[in-house]
Design a protein around this motif. Structure first.
Motif, PDB file in Angstrom:
ATOM      1  N   PHE A 290       0.839  -1.198   0.000  1.00 17.34           N
ATOM      2  CA  PHE A 290       0.000   0.000   0.000  1.00 17.34           C
ATOM      3  C   PHE A 290       0.876   1.250   0.000  1.00 17.34           C
TER       4      PHE A 290
ATOM      5  N   GLN B 100       5.297  -6.978   4.763  1.00 16.15           N
ATOM      6  CA  GLN B 100       4.097  -7.218   5.575  1.00 16.15           C
ATOM      7  C   GLN B 100       4.375  -8.208   6.707  1.00 16.15           C
TER       8      GLN B 100
ATOM      9  N   THR C 295       6.618  -6.445   9.348  1.00 13.59           N
ATOM     10  CA  THR C 295       5.751  -5.466  10.026  1.00 13.59           C
ATOM     11  C   THR C 295       4.865  -6.157  11.069  1.00 13.59           C
TER      12      THR C 295
ATOM     13  N   GLY D 261      -3.107  -7.644   3.263  1.00 14.24           N
ATOM     14  CA  GLY D 261      -1.729  -8.123   3.289  1.00 14.24           C
ATOM     15  C   GLY D 261      -1.176  -8.212   4.705  1.00 14.24           C
ATOM     16  N   VAL D 262      -1.093  -7.083   5.412  1.00 20.78           N
ATOM     17  CA  VAL D 262      -0.601  -7.104   6.800  1.00 20.78           C
ATOM     18  C   VAL D 262      -1.602  -7.861   7.674  1.00 20.78           C
TER      19      VAL D 262
ATOM     20  N   SER E 284     -14.463  -5.966   5.164  1.00 14.86           N
ATOM     21  CA  SER E 284     -15.554  -5.143   4.621  1.00 14.86           C
ATOM     22  C   SER E 284     -16.600  -5.938   3.848  1.00 14.86           C
TER      23      SER E 284
ATOM     24  N   LYS F  76     -14.405 -11.512   2.059  1.00 15.91           N
ATOM     25  CA  LYS F  76     -13.156 -11.260   2.788  1.00 15.91           C
ATOM     26  C   LYS F  76     -13.236 -11.878   4.179  1.00 15.91           C
TER      27      LYS F  76
ATOM     28  N   TYR G 120      -1.593   1.744  12.386  1.00 16.23           N
ATOM     29  CA  TYR G 120      -0.622   1.649  11.285  1.00 16.23           C
ATOM     30  C   TYR G 120      -1.248   1.901   9.926  1.00 16.23           C
TER      31      TYR G 120
ATOM     32  N   VAL H 126      -1.653   4.229   7.945  1.00 19.58           N
ATOM     33  CA  VAL H 126      -1.311   5.480   7.252  1.00 19.58           C
ATOM     34  C   VAL H 126      -1.552   5.319   5.757  1.00 19.58           C
TER      35      VAL H 126
ATOM     36  N   PRO I  16       3.905   2.259  15.512  1.00 18.71           N
ATOM     37  CA  PRO I  16       5.207   1.639  15.281  1.00 18.71           C
ATOM     38  C   PRO I  16       5.718   1.877  13.867  1.00 18.71           C
TER      39      PRO I  16
ATOM     40  N   ARG J   3      -9.839  -1.409  -2.934  1.00 22.23           N
ATOM     41  CA  ARG J   3     -10.264  -2.123  -1.741  1.00 22.23           C
ATOM     42  C   ARG J   3     -10.795  -3.516  -2.081  1.00 22.23           C
TER      43      ARG J   3
HETATM   44  N1  LIG Z   1       3.812   1.034  10.054  1.00 21.11           N
HETATM   45  C1  LIG Z   1       4.386   0.245   9.220  1.00 21.11           C
HETATM   46  O1  LIG Z   1       5.517  -0.060   9.431  1.00 21.11           O
HETATM   47  C2  LIG Z   1       3.616  -0.306   8.028  1.00 21.11           C
HETATM   48  C3  LIG Z   1       4.188  -1.323   7.275  1.00 21.11           C
HETATM   49  C4  LIG Z   1       3.440  -1.898   6.230  1.00 21.11           C
HETATM   50  C5  LIG Z   1       2.178  -1.418   5.928  1.00 21.11           C
HETATM   51  N2  LIG Z   1       1.682  -0.377   6.642  1.00 21.11           N
HETATM   52  C6  LIG Z   1       0.327   0.139   6.357  1.00 21.11           C
HETATM   53  O2  LIG Z   1      -0.554  -0.948   6.516  1.00 21.11           O
HETATM   54  C7  LIG Z   1      -1.728  -0.740   5.755  1.00 21.11           C
HETATM   55  C8  LIG Z   1      -2.046  -2.014   4.976  1.00 21.11           C
HETATM   56  O3  LIG Z   1      -1.049  -2.214   3.994  1.00 21.11           O
HETATM   57  P1  LIG Z   1      -1.076  -3.478   3.028  1.00 21.11           P
HETATM   58  O4  LIG Z   1       0.011  -3.261   2.042  1.00 21.11           O
HETATM   59  O5  LIG Z   1      -1.075  -4.721   3.839  1.00 21.11           O
HETATM   60  O6  LIG Z   1      -2.471  -3.316   2.257  1.00 21.11           O
HETATM   61  P2  LIG Z   1      -3.762  -4.265   2.303  1.00 21.11           P
HETATM   62  O7  LIG Z   1      -4.076  -4.613   3.718  1.00 21.11           O
HETATM   63  O8  LIG Z   1      -3.532  -5.393   1.376  1.00 21.11           O
HETATM   64  O9  LIG Z   1      -4.888  -3.337   1.727  1.00 21.11           O
HETATM   65  C9  LIG Z   1      -5.499  -2.361   2.536  1.00 21.11           C
HETATM   66  C10 LIG Z   1      -6.780  -2.880   3.239  1.00 21.11           C
HETATM   67  O10 LIG Z   1      -7.281  -1.812   4.032  1.00 21.11           O
HETATM   68  C11 LIG Z   1      -8.690  -1.846   4.036  1.00 21.11           C
HETATM   69  N3  LIG Z   1      -9.205  -0.497   3.709  1.00 21.11           N
HETATM   70  C12 LIG Z   1      -9.967   0.256   4.518  1.00 21.11           C
HETATM   71  N4  LIG Z   1     -10.259   1.416   3.935  1.00 21.11           N
HETATM   72  C13 LIG Z   1      -9.688   1.402   2.721  1.00 21.11           C
HETATM   73  C14 LIG Z   1      -9.634   2.346   1.641  1.00 21.11           C
HETATM   74  N5  LIG Z   1     -10.240   3.530   1.703  1.00 21.11           N
HETATM   75  N6  LIG Z   1      -8.939   2.005   0.518  1.00 21.11           N
HETATM   76  C15 LIG Z   1      -8.301   0.834   0.431  1.00 21.11           C
HETATM   77  N7  LIG Z   1      -8.309  -0.105   1.431  1.00 21.11           N
HETATM   78  C16 LIG Z   1      -8.996   0.196   2.571  1.00 21.11           C
HETATM   79  C17 LIG Z   1      -9.146  -2.907   3.028  1.00 21.11           C
HETATM   80  O11 LIG Z   1      -9.642  -4.033   3.762  1.00 21.11           O
HETATM   81  P3  LIG Z   1     -11.251  -4.113   4.042  1.00 21.11           P
HETATM   82  O12 LIG Z   1     -11.888  -3.913   2.706  1.00 21.11           O
HETATM   83  O13 LIG Z   1     -11.487  -5.466   4.605  1.00 21.11           O
HETATM   84  O14 LIG Z   1     -11.539  -2.995   5.008  1.00 21.11           O
HETATM   85  C18 LIG Z   1      -7.870  -3.258   2.272  1.00 21.11           C
HETATM   86  O15 LIG Z   1      -7.834  -4.631   1.933  1.00 21.11           O
HETATM   87  C19 LIG Z   1      -1.433   0.479   4.866  1.00 21.11           C
HETATM   88  O16 LIG Z   1      -2.027   1.614   5.435  1.00 21.11           O
HETATM   89  C20 LIG Z   1       0.075   0.596   4.920  1.00 21.11           C
HETATM   90  O17 LIG Z   1       0.539   1.909   4.685  1.00 21.11           O
HETATM   91  C21 LIG Z   1       2.369   0.176   7.690  1.00 21.11           C
END
Ligand SMILES: NC(=O)c1ccc[n+]([C@@H]2O[C@H](COP(=O)([O-])OP(=O)(O)OC[C@H]3O[C@@H](n4cnc5c(N)ncnc54)[C@H](OP(=O)(O)O)[C@@H]3O)[C@@H](O)[C@H]2O)c1
Length: 321
Positions: A41, A122, A125, A150-151, A171, A175, A236, A238, A260, A311
């Motif tokens: 993401f 992921q 993380t 993913g995460v 959602s 899923k 997390y 963001v 974190p 999404r």
């Molecule tokens: N802090 C860190 O170190 C760190 C590291 C890695 C990733 N992240 C963050 O973790 C989050 C998930 O990353 P990911 O790569 O694993 O992606 P992902 O989970 O595969 O995709 C995002 C998920 O968030 C939900 N979602 C809720 N509102 C959404 C919107 N408006 N648009 C799109 N998705 C939405 C969806 O699930 P539902 O449809 O089931 O709600 C979607 O499947 C991201 O915000 C990323 O920046 C942070």
């Protein structure tokens, strides 16, 4: 060699394939032939907002797996032909990449390139969250937002491996079914704040020990209402909406809020090697399964970004150069 380049910040249409010179590894670097690049993401964020390492044009993507094809001066510990995976090396949406040798880890024989590339961002993380940022103890009850993502899928399985209970949020019913299949004990189908009542009901009104809040700003305030006394809200999500703003005196029930960041889990090369090896072990003994939600040819990076932002995806999306 072919690579995706962002010439101008903006939407998925700015991800364009083109020819670039073969990268030569500098001192301390290795060149890899990329077999798999992970889509995260965060890549949608760098596409819109730029990278932390320089201006446009840039090649996006920070994660992948492949084979070492050249060594820069002074590199020890790797040989040409070694299978490696990496994370936080910009330029991964490409057929070849030169990256610091210190960012690469060896991939064991029992782990495929696809799986290795899928867990570097992921998996590490999720490992950080459940081992150090908000350690999950046996018997604790947790809430995992976007549990089929993913995460989210990695969190769910790592929490189960540590003896915790997972209430997942997803959602759609499809899923939710997937989140159940990978181990969530309960799953609530919810967008917005609809999860609050079911989660309180499932926990006898007490709430959960920890919320893993990957749903972004939309669900953040509602999440505060389901953390039990002295529990933790780990944020997390963001890039999904804007970052929530709270005043410290608003926090209910003496809860703690935690944000974190990735590098606090791998501050040294030794930590990167140790944590990635632990994750590869979990993969090999079946406690961490990786669902590949989509495979795309490199030229279709824009479609992968449209899909993750829509999404509609689950699990891990991969580019196959
Ligand atoms: N802090 C860190 O170190 C760190 C590291 C890695 C990733 N992240 C963050 O973790 C989050 C998930 O990353 P990911 O790569 O694993 O992606 P992902 O989970 O595969 O995709 C995002 C998920 O968030 C939900 N979602 C809720 N509102 C959404 C919107 N408006 N648009 C799109 N998705 C939405 C969806 O699930 P539902 O449809 O089931 O709600 C979607 O499947 C991201 O915000 C990323 O920046 C942070």
């Amino acid at each position: 060699m072919q690579a995706i380049t962002v010439e101008r910040l903006g939407g998925p249409e700015e991800l364009r394939i083109g020819e670039r010179p073969t990268p030569e590894p500098g001192p301390g670097e290795i060149r890899v032939d990329v077999s798999v690049a992970g889509v995260n993401f965060m890549d949608t964020g760098t596409r819109r907002l730029g990278t932390a390492v320089g201006p446009v044009p840039f090649v996006p993507g920070v994660e992948g797996a492949g084979q070492v094809s050249a060594l820069g001066e002074g590199v020890t510990g790797f040989r040409v032909g070694d299978r490696v995976a990496w994370v936080y090396a910009y330029g991964s949406y490409a057929e070849q990449l030169a990256l610091p040798a210190a960012s690469a880890v060896p991939v064991p024989d029992g782990v495929s390139d696809e799986v290795a590339a899928s867990v570097m961002m992921q998996g590490i993380t999720a490992h950080h969250f459940v081992t150090e940022a908000a350690p999950v103890e046996p018997g604790q009850v947790t809430l995992v937002h976007a549990a089929a993502g993913g995460v989210g899928q990695k969190l769910t399985q790592l929490i189960k491996a540590r003896g915790g209970t997972v209430i997942g949020v997803a959602s759609t019913p499809e899923k939710a079914e997937l989140a159940r299949r990978i181990g969530a004990d309960h799953v609530v189908v919810s967008t917005g704040d609809a999860f609050v009542e079911p989660v309180l009901e499932l926990t006898g009104g007490e709430g959960v020990h920890t919320v893993f809040e990957g749903g972004g700003e939309t669900t953040f305030r509602a999440s505060m209402r389901v953390v039990r006394r002295n529990g933790t809200l780990l944020y997390y999500g963001v890039l999904i909406g804007s970052v929530p703003v709270v005043t410290i005196t608003e926090l209910p029930n003496s809860i703690k809020i935690c944000y974190p960041t990735f590098f606090d889990h791998i501050p040294t090369r030794e930590a990167l090697l140790r944590h990635s090896a632990e994750i590869f072990d979990l993969v090999q003994d079946g406690r961490l399964q990786v669902e590949i939600g989509g495979r795309y040819p490199l030229k279709d990076a824009a479609r992968a970004h449209r899909d993750i932002e829509s999404r509609a995806t689950t699990g891990k999306l991969l580019l196959l150069p």
